[in-house]
Design a protein around this motif. Structure first.
Motif, PDB file in Angstrom:
ATOM      1  N   ASP A 109       0.868  -1.253   0.072  1.00  0.00           N
ATOM      2  CA  ASP A 109       0.036  -0.046   0.053  1.00  0.00           C
ATOM      3  C   ASP A 109       0.841   1.223   0.055  1.00  0.00           C
ATOM      4  N   LEU A 110       1.861   1.337   0.870  1.00  0.00           N
ATOM      5  CA  LEU A 110       2.761   2.377   0.923  1.00  0.00           C
ATOM      6  C   LEU A 110       3.412   2.485  -0.312  1.00  0.00           C
ATOM      7  N   SER A 111       3.802   1.451  -1.135  1.00  0.00           N
ATOM      8  CA  SER A 111       4.640   1.561  -2.208  1.00  0.00           C
ATOM      9  C   SER A 111       3.862   2.052  -3.457  1.00  0.00           C
ATOM     10  N   ARG A 112       2.640   1.849  -3.385  1.00  0.00           N
ATOM     11  CA  ARG A 112       1.439   2.436  -4.394  1.00  0.00           C
ATOM     12  C   ARG A 112       1.323   3.702  -4.119  1.00  0.00           C
ATOM     13  N   MET A 113       1.491   4.373  -2.819  1.00  0.00           N
ATOM     14  CA  MET A 113       1.266   5.705  -2.572  1.00  0.00           C
ATOM     15  C   MET A 113       2.584   6.496  -3.019  1.00  0.00           C
ATOM     16  N   LYS A 114       3.653   5.970  -2.948  1.00  0.00           N
ATOM     17  CA  LYS A 114       4.865   6.608  -3.172  1.00  0.00           C
ATOM     18  C   LYS A 114       5.032   6.573  -4.742  1.00  0.00           C
ATOM     19  N   SER A 115       4.425   5.607  -5.451  1.00  0.00           N
ATOM     20  CA  SER A 115       4.439   5.858  -6.973  1.00  0.00           C
ATOM     21  C   SER A 115       3.348   6.887  -7.375  1.00  0.00           C
ATOM     22  N   LYS A 116       2.491   6.945  -6.722  1.00  0.00           N
ATOM     23  CA  LYS A 116       1.346   7.826  -7.034  1.00  0.00           C
ATOM     24  C   LYS A 116       1.690   9.341  -6.784  1.00  0.00           C
ATOM     25  N   TYR A 117       2.524   9.701  -5.780  1.00  0.00           N
ATOM     26  CA  TYR A 117       2.525  11.121  -5.326  1.00  0.00           C
ATOM     27  C   TYR A 117       3.954  11.649  -5.650  1.00  0.00           C
ATOM     28  N   GLU A 118       4.973  10.681  -5.807  1.00  0.00           N
ATOM     29  CA  GLU A 118       6.443  11.038  -6.222  1.00  0.00           C
ATOM     30  C   GLU A 118       6.748  10.738  -7.562  1.00  0.00           C
ATOM     31  N   PRO A 119       7.677  11.739  -8.141  1.00  0.00           N
ATOM     32  CA  PRO A 119       8.188  12.932  -7.604  1.00  0.00           C
ATOM     33  C   PRO A 119       7.354  14.242  -7.725  1.00  0.00           C
ATOM     34  N   ASN A 120       6.094  14.154  -8.362  1.00  0.00           N
ATOM     35  CA  ASN A 120       5.572  15.274  -8.894  1.00  0.00           C
ATOM     36  C   ASN A 120       4.370  15.774  -8.099  1.00  0.00           C
ATOM     37  N   GLY A 121       4.259  15.244  -6.612  1.00  0.00           N
ATOM     38  CA  GLY A 121       3.089  15.579  -5.955  1.00  0.00           C
ATOM     39  C   GLY A 121       3.525  16.805  -5.505  1.00  0.00           C
ATOM     40  N   ALA A 127       8.284   0.403   1.718  1.00  0.00           N
ATOM     41  CA  ALA A 127       8.028   1.200   2.895  1.00  0.00           C
ATOM     42  C   ALA A 127       9.450   2.034   3.509  1.00  0.00           C
ATOM     43  N   ASN A 128      10.281   2.127   2.570  1.00  0.00           N
ATOM     44  CA  ASN A 128      11.411   3.108   2.782  1.00  0.00           C
ATOM     45  C   ASN A 128      11.042   4.657   3.182  1.00  0.00           C
ATOM     46  N   ALA A 129      11.004   5.119   4.414  1.00  0.00           N
ATOM     47  CA  ALA A 129      10.523   6.403   4.403  1.00  0.00           C
ATOM     48  C   ALA A 129      11.812   7.492   4.542  1.00  0.00           C
ATOM     49  N   VAL A 130      12.955   7.039   4.453  1.00  0.00           N
ATOM     50  CA  VAL A 130      14.037   8.060   4.302  1.00  0.00           C
ATOM     51  C   VAL A 130      13.837   9.125   3.004  1.00  0.00           C
ATOM     52  N   PRO A 131      13.874   8.443   1.825  1.00  0.00           N
ATOM     53  CA  PRO A 131      13.655   9.332   0.607  1.00  0.00           C
ATOM     54  C   PRO A 131      12.544  10.318   0.766  1.00  0.00           C
ATOM     55  N   ILE A 132      11.299   9.830   1.470  1.00  0.00           N
ATOM     56  CA  ILE A 132      10.011  10.651   1.324  1.00  0.00           C
ATOM     57  C   ILE A 132      10.499  11.680   2.240  1.00  0.00           C
ATOM     58  N   MET A 133      10.855  11.296   3.513  1.00  0.00           N
ATOM     59  CA  MET A 133      11.489  12.322   4.330  1.00  0.00           C
ATOM     60  C   MET A 133      12.502  13.437   3.885  1.00  0.00           C
ATOM     61  N   GLU A 134      13.264  13.194   3.320  1.00  0.00           N
ATOM     62  CA  GLU A 134      14.171  14.078   2.443  1.00  0.00           C
ATOM     63  C   GLU A 134      13.542  14.891   1.410  1.00  0.00           C
ATOM     64  N   ASN A 135      12.867  14.410   0.736  1.00  0.00           N
ATOM     65  CA  ASN A 135      12.042  15.381  -0.085  1.00  0.00           C
ATOM     66  C   ASN A 135      10.960  16.326   0.496  1.00  0.00           C
ATOM     67  N   TYR A 136      10.401  15.755   1.471  1.00  0.00           N
ATOM     68  CA  TYR A 136       9.321  16.861   2.196  1.00  0.00           C
ATOM     69  C   TYR A 136      10.467  17.817   3.136  1.00  0.00           C
ATOM     70  N   THR A 137      11.429  17.501   3.537  1.00  0.00           N
ATOM     71  CA  THR A 137      12.495  18.512   4.293  1.00  0.00           C
ATOM     72  C   THR A 137      12.816  19.617   3.230  1.00  0.00           C
ATOM     73  N   SER A 138      13.265  18.961   2.109  1.00  0.00           N
ATOM     74  CA  SER A 138      13.579  19.987   1.087  1.00  0.00           C
ATOM     75  C   SER A 138      12.618  20.947   0.604  1.00  0.00           C
ATOM     76  N   LEU A 139      11.236  20.517   0.430  1.00  0.00           N
ATOM     77  CA  LEU A 139       9.943  21.372   0.231  1.00  0.00           C
ATOM     78  C   LEU A 139       9.950  22.259   1.261  1.00  0.00           C
ATOM     79  N   ARG A 140       9.952  21.997   2.685  1.00  0.00           N
ATOM     80  CA  ARG A 140       9.793  22.554   3.783  1.00  0.00           C
ATOM     81  C   ARG A 140      10.878  23.826   3.804  1.00  0.00           C
ATOM     82  N   THR A 141      12.037  23.481   3.623  1.00  0.00           N
ATOM     83  CA  THR A 141      13.171  24.501   3.538  1.00  0.00           C
ATOM     84  C   THR A 141      13.073  25.591   2.437  1.00  0.00           C
TER      85      THR A 141
END
Length: 249
Positions: free
Chosen positions: A80-92, A173-187
């Motif tokens: 389920d998580l893998s499917r969400m990652k494919s849906k929203y990254e990298p252009n979410g 379910a690897n959360a590290v690249p998701i969090m890296e992407n989020y922190t970049s957008l946040r900054t």
């Protein structure tokens, strides 16, 4: 029915069975308490009749007959998580990536949803319970990871909080690249760059439970709820052979 007017164990037992056909048997217990209170001046033995074994067992049987099957929301899975990652990254959008970061962090760290988002009720929203952005740390020992501080709670006498560490994985379910992407957008966003909360929406507000659940059910349906994240992470650990005693900690 040719029953005696006195409140005997038999009459109270029959009353419990009769009323259980119309109302919740658990409410019948309250009815009997009211009856005892009203009749005690006229029938001093009514409480003894109420506490008799036959009345107690009758109520227990009625409650068992009226029980309903426990329903639980479905747990999320790695797929389920893998499917969400494919849906929203990298252009979410910013909020899409934020939702992914909360979802993946909650799944990997077995978070309760209330630890990651704000309550919907404004009066219950408290900055002392928000994960501070200043606590976010990155490391590579031995695998890439990120950590943050979960604020203390009323059960923690010294309000020291707990450090949550989420390490890199090789599956969906690897959360590290998701969090890296989020922190970049946040900054890069001036409304969120210096915000004291770690998880914050594009407009500078802290995400609420309703906001997260709405997106969760849009993607997975009504059979999923906030606890699906935590239960999914626990199920994943069990499937990977982690002992129950370690998961429960």
């Amino acid at each position: 029915h040719d029953m005696p007017p006195d409140p005997t164990p038999d009459t109270l037992s029959f009353f419990a069975v009769y009323m259980s056909h119309f109302i919740n048997p658990k409410s019948v217990q309250s009815y009997l308490s009211g009856i005892c209170h009203s009749l005690e001046p006229l029938h001093p033995t009514v409480r003894a009749a109420r506490n008799s074994d036959i009345v107690k067992r009758t109520l227990t049987g009625c409650i068992k007959l009226s029980t309903k099957q426990t329903t639980r929301k479905s747990p999320l899975s790695v797929a389920d998580l893998s499917r969400m990652k494919s849906k929203y990254e990298p252009n979410g959008s910013f909020d899409d990536i934020l939702w992914l970061a909360i979802l993946f962090s909650g799944f990997n760290a077995l978070h309760r949803l209330g630890e990651l988002v704000w309550p919907d009720t404004v009066a219950e929203q408290d900055y002392r319970k928000v994960i501070p952005s200043s606590s976010l740390r990155w490391g590579n020992t031995p695998r890439r990871f990120y950590s943050y501080t979960l604020p203390g709670h009323k059960g923690n006498r010294f309000f020291e909080g707990n450090t949550v560490m989420i390490t890199q994985r090789t599956d969906g379910a690897n959360a590290v690249p998701i969090m890296e992407n989020y922190t970049s957008l946040r900054t890069a966003n001036p409304k969120t760059r210096f915000h004291p909360a770690l998880f914050v929406r594009e407009n500078g507000s802290i995400p609420t439970r309703a906001w997260f659940i709405r997106r969760l059910r849009t993607n997975f349906g009504a059979d999923y709820a906030g606890h699906s994240v935590r239960s999914g992470g626990a199920t994943d650990l069990a499937l990977r052979g982690i002992p129950d005693s370690s998961i429960q900690k």
